[in-house]
Write a protein that holds these residues in place. Structure first.
Motif, PDB file in Angstrom:
ATOM      1  N   ASN A 154      -0.524   1.491 -15.041  1.00  0.00           N
ATOM      2  CA  ASN A 154      -1.516   0.914 -14.589  1.00  0.00           C
ATOM      3  C   ASN A 154      -0.884  -0.592 -13.957  1.00  0.00           C
ATOM      4  OD1 ASN A 154      -3.800   2.467 -14.403  1.00  0.00           O
ATOM      5  ND2 ASN A 154      -3.346   2.477 -16.752  1.00  0.00           N
ATOM      6  N   TYR A 155      -0.909  -0.869 -12.726  1.00  0.00           N
ATOM      7  CA  TYR A 155      -0.362  -2.018 -12.141  1.00  0.00           C
ATOM      8  C   TYR A 155      -1.672  -3.100 -12.224  1.00  0.00           C
ATOM      9  CZ  TYR A 155       0.685  -6.183  -9.263  1.00  0.00           C
ATOM     10  OH  TYR A 155       0.895  -7.326  -8.686  1.00  0.00           O
ATOM     11  N   LEU A 156      -1.670  -3.925 -13.092  1.00  0.00           N
ATOM     12  CA  LEU A 156      -2.849  -4.697 -13.241  1.00  0.00           C
ATOM     13  C   LEU A 156      -3.087  -5.960 -12.588  1.00  0.00           C
ATOM     14  CD1 LEU A 156      -2.838  -4.135 -17.282  1.00  0.00           C
ATOM     15  CD2 LEU A 156      -4.173  -2.995 -15.690  1.00  0.00           C
ATOM     16  N   VAL A 174      14.059  -5.663  -7.396  1.00  0.00           N
ATOM     17  CA  VAL A 174      13.436  -5.051  -6.048  1.00  0.00           C
ATOM     18  C   VAL A 174      14.242  -4.132  -5.527  1.00  0.00           C
ATOM     19  CG1 VAL A 174      12.762  -5.814  -3.732  1.00  0.00           C
ATOM     20  CG2 VAL A 174      12.446  -7.203  -5.942  1.00  0.00           C
ATOM     21  N   ALA A 175      15.412  -4.058  -5.383  1.00  0.00           N
ATOM     22  CA  ALA A 175      16.470  -3.193  -4.938  1.00  0.00           C
ATOM     23  C   ALA A 175      16.178  -1.886  -5.358  1.00  0.00           C
ATOM     24  CB  ALA A 175      17.707  -3.670  -4.642  1.00  0.00           C
ATOM     25  N   ARG A 176      16.326  -1.897  -6.617  1.00  0.00           N
ATOM     26  CA  ARG A 176      15.958  -0.580  -7.536  1.00  0.00           C
ATOM     27  C   ARG A 176      14.528  -0.078  -7.152  1.00  0.00           C
ATOM     28  NH1 ARG A 176      19.776  -0.395 -11.209  1.00  0.00           N
ATOM     29  NH2 ARG A 176      20.784  -2.496 -12.137  1.00  0.00           N
ATOM     30  N   GLY A 177      13.572  -0.923  -7.043  1.00  0.00           N
ATOM     31  CA  GLY A 177      12.367  -0.277  -6.772  1.00  0.00           C
ATOM     32  C   GLY A 177      12.296   0.252  -5.395  1.00  0.00           C
ATOM     33  N   LEU A 178      12.730  -0.493  -4.572  1.00  0.00           N
ATOM     34  CA  LEU A 178      12.688   0.191  -3.078  1.00  0.00           C
ATOM     35  C   LEU A 178      13.671   1.566  -2.995  1.00  0.00           C
ATOM     36  CD1 LEU A 178      13.758  -3.052  -1.254  1.00  0.00           C
ATOM     37  CD2 LEU A 178      11.550  -1.846  -1.071  1.00  0.00           C
ATOM     38  N   ASN A 179      14.609   1.303  -3.605  1.00  0.00           N
ATOM     39  CA  ASN A 179      15.411   2.792  -3.466  1.00  0.00           C
ATOM     40  C   ASN A 179      14.733   3.913  -4.356  1.00  0.00           C
ATOM     41  OD1 ASN A 179      18.202   4.444  -3.440  1.00  0.00           O
ATOM     42  ND2 ASN A 179      17.731   4.408  -5.644  1.00  0.00           N
ATOM     43  N   HIS A 180      13.761   3.657  -5.343  1.00  0.00           N
ATOM     44  CA  HIS A 180      13.037   4.719  -6.177  1.00  0.00           C
ATOM     45  C   HIS A 180      12.037   5.156  -5.319  1.00  0.00           C
ATOM     46  CE1 HIS A 180      11.842   6.976  -9.508  1.00  0.00           C
ATOM     47  NE2 HIS A 180      10.543   6.662  -9.234  1.00  0.00           N
ATOM     48  N   LEU A 181      11.360   4.400  -4.460  1.00  0.00           N
ATOM     49  CA  LEU A 181      10.359   4.702  -3.617  1.00  0.00           C
ATOM     50  C   LEU A 181      10.906   5.604  -2.335  1.00  0.00           C
ATOM     51  CD1 LEU A 181       8.337   1.479  -3.381  1.00  0.00           C
ATOM     52  CD2 LEU A 181       7.837   3.343  -4.476  1.00  0.00           C
ATOM     53  N   LEU A 182      12.209   5.279  -2.224  1.00  0.00           N
ATOM     54  CA  LEU A 182      12.921   6.037  -1.140  1.00  0.00           C
ATOM     55  C   LEU A 182      13.181   7.272  -1.597  1.00  0.00           C
ATOM     56  CD1 LEU A 182      13.966   5.672   1.797  1.00  0.00           C
ATOM     57  CD2 LEU A 182      16.166   4.820   0.708  1.00  0.00           C
ATOM     58  N   GLU A 241       0.770  -1.220   0.101  1.00  0.00           N
ATOM     59  CA  GLU A 241       0.018  -0.002   0.092  1.00  0.00           C
ATOM     60  C   GLU A 241       0.769   1.311   0.124  1.00  0.00           C
ATOM     61  OE1 GLU A 241      -3.998  -0.724   2.146  1.00  0.00           O
ATOM     62  OE2 GLU A 241      -2.440  -1.405   3.521  1.00  0.00           O
ATOM     63  N   THR A 242       2.231   1.148   0.009  1.00  0.00           N
ATOM     64  CA  THR A 242       2.915   2.235  -0.116  1.00  0.00           C
ATOM     65  C   THR A 242       2.782   3.147  -1.543  1.00  0.00           C
ATOM     66  OG1 THR A 242       4.889   1.113   1.217  1.00  0.00           O
ATOM     67  CG2 THR A 242       5.447   3.012  -0.282  1.00  0.00           C
ATOM     68  N   PRO A 243       2.555   4.479  -1.371  1.00  0.00           N
ATOM     69  CA  PRO A 243       2.449   5.276  -2.413  1.00  0.00           C
ATOM     70  C   PRO A 243       3.440   5.014  -3.555  1.00  0.00           C
ATOM     71  CG  PRO A 243       1.823   6.549  -0.437  1.00  0.00           C
ATOM     72  CD  PRO A 243       2.619   5.215  -0.217  1.00  0.00           C
ATOM     73  N   ALA A 244       3.337   4.675  -4.771  1.00  0.00           N
ATOM     74  CA  ALA A 244       4.201   4.314  -5.844  1.00  0.00           C
ATOM     75  C   ALA A 244       4.139   4.856  -7.070  1.00  0.00           C
ATOM     76  CB  ALA A 244       4.265   2.826  -6.052  1.00  0.00           C
ATOM     77  N   PRO A 245       4.859   5.128  -7.987  1.00  0.00           N
ATOM     78  CA  PRO A 245       4.293   5.803  -9.412  1.00  0.00           C
ATOM     79  C   PRO A 245       3.933   4.702 -10.337  1.00  0.00           C
ATOM     80  CG  PRO A 245       6.839   4.628  -9.311  1.00  0.00           C
ATOM     81  CD  PRO A 245       6.089   4.600  -7.810  1.00  0.00           C
TER      82      PRO A 245
END
Length: 240
Positions: A131-133, A228-236, A77-81
């Motif tokens: 859109n994440y489907l 996964v690491a890239r995504g976590l970092n981008h959210l950060l 549920e974390t806000p994401a792009p």
């Protein structure tokens, strides 16, 4: 510097980023707080993001929350792009969301299928509009091998490494080929299905077992072990 921590079912991965630039990653067989503290002491991060799919790592998570830098706990549920169309975002694995975000950072505004071949095999689809489907979850290699042994009377526990002939010539090769080649056929079928719907679809393959199946799905495949690491970092990096 940023740190990302991915607490998985079988391993914990701690990665280091300089802005959006990947620097390095360390992998550990267990989520021991000392591993985290050593990485923090070495890199002095400005902020940290983590996700966990494992069943409870209280000591590790307590150590995370005691750090002096800002800590982001990523969930489904974390806000994401991306616009999440999952009906139960509270049950969406944070690693799945992070992998999709990581893929978007590398291939923005593109129809993407993200396949993570780990303990489980997950398939997640995001369209070019962000859109994440949704996606699917399938048993991974070790889970299938274990199930064949424990749910039958006489089939032996077979190791994943070894020959995978077109047709098994004994019970061991029949099991291994059935599992490993079967997953390859599963991946091929999934990719063909979604390419019919999205002709410009790009496919990312990640996870600990990605190389075991990269030859089975050669068309238009991008392999990246750090999604996964890239995504976590981008959210950060999205934090104000």
């Amino acid at each position: 510097m940023n740190l990302t921590v991915d607490i998985g079912n079988t391993r914990t991965k701690i990665a280091v980023f300089n802005g959006e630039q990947f620097v390095c990653e360390e992998k550990f067989e267990e989520a021991a707080p000392q591993h985290l503290l050593d990485m923090v002491a070495l890199y002095s991060p400005d902020k940290l993001a983590y996700c966990s799919v494992g069943s409870g790592q209280p000591a590790f998570e307590t150590a995370l929350q005691k750090l002096s830098c800002p800590v982001l706990h990523v969930t489904g549920e974390t806000p994401a792009p991306v616009t999440v169309h999952y009906r139960t975002p509270h049950t969406l694995g944070a690693d799945r969301l992070a992998a999709v975000v990581g893929a978007i950072t590398l291939q923005p505004e593109t129809d993407l299928l993200v396949i993570d071949a780990g303990t489980c095999i997950t398939y997640d689809l995001v369209d070019a509009a962000g859109n994440y489907l949704g996606g699917n979850i399938s048993p991974g290699v070790e889970m299938r091998l274990e199930a064949l042994h424990t749910r039958t009377a006489r089939l032996p526990r077979t190791e994943a490494d070894g020959e995978t002939p077109d047709l098994g010539y004994d019970t061991e090769t029949a099991i291994r080929a059935g599992v490993v080649r079967g997953i390859g056929y599963e991946l091929q079928g999934c990719i063909r299905h979604w390419q019919k719907r999205y002709p410009t679809l790009r496919i990312f393959l990640t996870g600990g077992n990605r190389y075991a199946f990269s030859n089975a799905v050669r068309q238009n495949i991008l392999t990246d072990s750090h999604l996964v690491a890239r995504g976590l970092n981008h959210l950060l990096e999205m934090l104000p």
